[in-house]
Each structure stands twice: as C-alpha cells, then as structure tokens.
Design an enzyme around this catalytic site. Structure first.
Site, short mmCIF file in Angstrom:
data_model
loop_
_atom_site.label_atom_id
_atom_site.label_comp_id
_atom_site.label_asym_id
_atom_site.label_seq_id
_atom_site.Cartn_x
_atom_site.Cartn_y
_atom_site.Cartn_z
N HIS A 101 0.82 -1.22 0.00
CA HIS A 101 0.00 0.00 0.00
C HIS A 101 0.85 1.27 0.00
CE1 HIS A 101 -3.67 -2.21 0.40
NE2 HIS A 101 -3.36 -2.70 1.60
N ASP A 136 -2.80 -10.40 -2.52
CA ASP A 136 -3.40 -9.97 -1.27
C ASP A 136 -4.88 -9.64 -1.50
OD1 ASP A 136 -2.17 -8.64 1.53
OD2 ASP A 136 -4.03 -7.70 0.87
N HIS A 138 -6.43 -7.12 -0.47
CA HIS A 138 -6.55 -5.68 -0.70
C HIS A 138 -5.64 -5.26 -1.85
CE1 HIS A 138 -7.44 -6.51 3.60
NE2 HIS A 138 -8.48 -5.74 3.33
N ASP A 181 -4.59 -12.93 3.28
CA ASP A 181 -5.84 -12.47 3.87
C ASP A 181 -7.03 -12.81 2.98
OD1 ASP A 181 -4.85 -10.66 2.04
OD2 ASP A 181 -5.10 -8.90 3.30
#
Length: 348
Positions: free
Chosen positions: A163, A199, A201, A288
């Site tokens: 991120h 991931d 996200h 995740d």
C-alpha cells in the site's frame, strides 16, 4: 528456497488503529511473521537468514527522498512535540485532498504526517523506520538471489509494503518491498519484470509506482474497490498510462468469492504476465484471502494455498515472494508456507 527474515520486524508494533469509527488493537502484529517463521522451520523448506544491508540507493530508486527523510526522523520529531508522545504512536488526522497543495513541505509535523499518508489506520511507532528499513534489505536480497540464478526466494518481513507509494504510507505499509524488489531486478539487468499481487486488498502503492512505466507489469487479484479497502484504486479500467498503457491489470472480485473463481482470475493474471514477456516475477504474498480472515472477504481454505503455489510455479518464472497481509494470525503461517511448499513441489 532461501528465506530472508527481518529479525528486527517486532520493533514496529502499533498499539491502536482507527477501524470503522473506533480505536481498536492493531490487526497487523509481530506474531504474524513469527507464525510463518515457525512453520518454515517445521517444514525445513530451506535456509533462513538475515539479509545483508542494501544501502540507500535501492530504496531511493522507488521512494521520494523527502518522504524517506520524513520517515527516518519522524519518531524523534513526534516525541519532540511532547515528551508524553513517547508512550503513544503517531497517527495522522488531516490530509491534503483535492485542491489542497502538496508541493510545499509544511513545517508542522502533524501536517507532514498527513501529507505523507492516506489513512488513520497505520500507526507510526518508535521502531517503524528501523523495521521497514530492514524489510527493504530482505526484498533486495531476494531479488539478488534471482539475479544470481535461484528459482525462488522469500522476503519474510513486516510491516508489509504494497500500500506504500513513492511518497506515502498507509494500510500498515511504509516502504514498498515488492516495488523495491522489482526495481532491483530491473537495475540488475532484466528488461521486463512483473509484480503479481494476490493480497485481498489491492496493491494501490505498487500500482501507483509503476503505472506510467512499460518495463514493469503489475497485476492484482483483489476485493472490489467499490466496497473494499483501499477503495480508490483497483478498478478493472485502470490499464496504465503513457509508456505503461496496457501494463496494469486489475481483476477485482466480489466479497464472498470462493477458490474456483479466484483461481480463474489468477490464471488470467499469469497469462497476461506471460504475454508481457516477464523475465522474473515478484509475488506480493498476502494470505488475507483466507476464509477466516477478520478484515477480508474471500473464502480460500488452507489447502487451496498449496494449489496457488503450484500455479505460480507452473508459470516458470524466477519468483521473489514478498510477505504482505494475512490477519488470521493462528493460520497465517500454514497458509503462507503452503504457497511456498506448493511452489517448491511443482518447481522441483
């Protein structure tokens, strides 16, 4: 497969984060890496060692100098504001959004904290810079092993990185380890490199770093940004810009997606990477996507991650794995190492 372990990662240990309107204990905790390390050793997948120091240049090839200077001195500045700050983490509370200026560096520390961040869920702690800096060492070391001829290497580190953009942190991420590894591969002589982010996200930081470049292909399989963090990037129509047109592939999926549909998206991403002609792959390894993850929404089960590793190995590319998310702490070791185990079995 060699693993480069960040033995200083626990120096970054946030106390609280903002989550859905409340201050809650951080989901991103040191035990995540500890569980992966224990599982790696239990299965004896390969040597585990600390990385050599990579120096400043590989990091500055990806991140803006004024951002790095801020991170390096942020904790001292935070404590200098008020000695009581030594017992609480720094969390941003204001941001320069649309029509605000970001070119002028504020003298105010809280203003700079907001300038270089995009959320209130990423506490900056006394050990954040040291831990993140050692994580970059892990990423560069993994890339260097690929350049030396290894089939794969693993950067086991936290805080995660995908991120983080060239000049901002957020989503628990401060330095973009996957981007640093990809740039190190380019600087080491490879003409075309791919980064694949699995991931839950979207890797908004990685996308933003390479969005205008044609030498690094970015692909991501992730939760639909219309409903899932980080919300503002990750749509399917984001295909790259300028020299990078056609070199960005987002495959957003609905909350509740199971393994069969997810695996089909992974196959699509790998096909695009083959078509791009990548000579090496950096894999942002977030687990995740697990059905028990507390802040995500896909339905992969632990055995599925063995198949993920097999699919990645079948792509035939030298692969640097970089640890990202996964917040079902008790299962994160099994899930992450299942990917590596599946890869090693198929690649053997």
């Amino acid at each position: 497969m060699i693993t480069f372990h960040n033995d200083l990662h626990a120096l970054h240990h946030g106390k609280l984060e903002m989550f859905r309107g409340a201050m809650v204990p951080c989901f991103e905790v040191p035990a995540r890496v500890d569980h992966v390390l224990a599982e790696l050793r239990a299965r004896a997948l390969g040597p585990v060692q600390a990385p050599p120091a990579c120096g400043d240049d590989p990091i500055a090839r990806v991140h803006a100098r004024r951002y790095l200077d801020f991170l390096a001195g942020a904790w001292d500045e935070w404590v200098a504001l008020d000695p009581a700050n030594a017992s609480r983490d720094a969390i941003p509370s204001c941001w320069p959004i649309r029509t605000f200026r970001s070119d002028v560096l504020p003298a105010s520390f809280p203003a700079r904290l907001g300038l270089f961040s995009f959320d209130a869920g990423s506490p900056l702690t006394a050990g954040t810079w040291t831990a993140a800096r050692k994580g970059a060492d892990c990423a560069v070391a993994a890339a260097q092993r690929l350049l030396a001829g290894d089939r794969a290497a693993f950067a086991l580190t936290r805080p995660p990185g995908h991120h983080a953009g060239a000049d901002f942190f957020g989503g628990y991420c401060f330095l973009n380890n996957a981007a640093i590894a990809a740039q190190a591969l380019r600087d080491g002589g490879l003409d075309r490199v791919a980064v694949l982010d699995i991931d839950y996200h979207h890797g908004n930081g990685t996308q933003s770093i390479f969005y205008g470049r044609g030498d690094v292909f970015f692909a991501s399989v992730h939760g639909d940004p219309r409903t899932e963090y980080p919300f503002y990037l990750g749509h399917a129509d984001e295909r790259g810009l300028g020299d990078g047109a056609g070199c960005n592939l987002n495959l957003p999926l609905a909350r509740g997606t199971g393994f069969d549909s997810w695996r089909s998206a992974l196959a699509q991403a790998l096909q695009a990477i083959r078509a791009f002609g990548a000579q090496a792959l950096v894999l942002s390894l977030g687990v995740d996507t697990f059905e028990g993850d507390p802040i995500s929404g896909f339905r992969l089960a632990s055995p599925d991650y063995l198949r993920v590793g097999e699919d990645l190995a079948a792509a035939g590319l030298p692969t640097a794995f970089v640890f990202e998310g996964g917040y079902a702490v008790a299962e994160v070791g099994i899930n992450a190492v299942n990917v590596l185990d599946g890869f090693c079995q198929r690649a053997a």
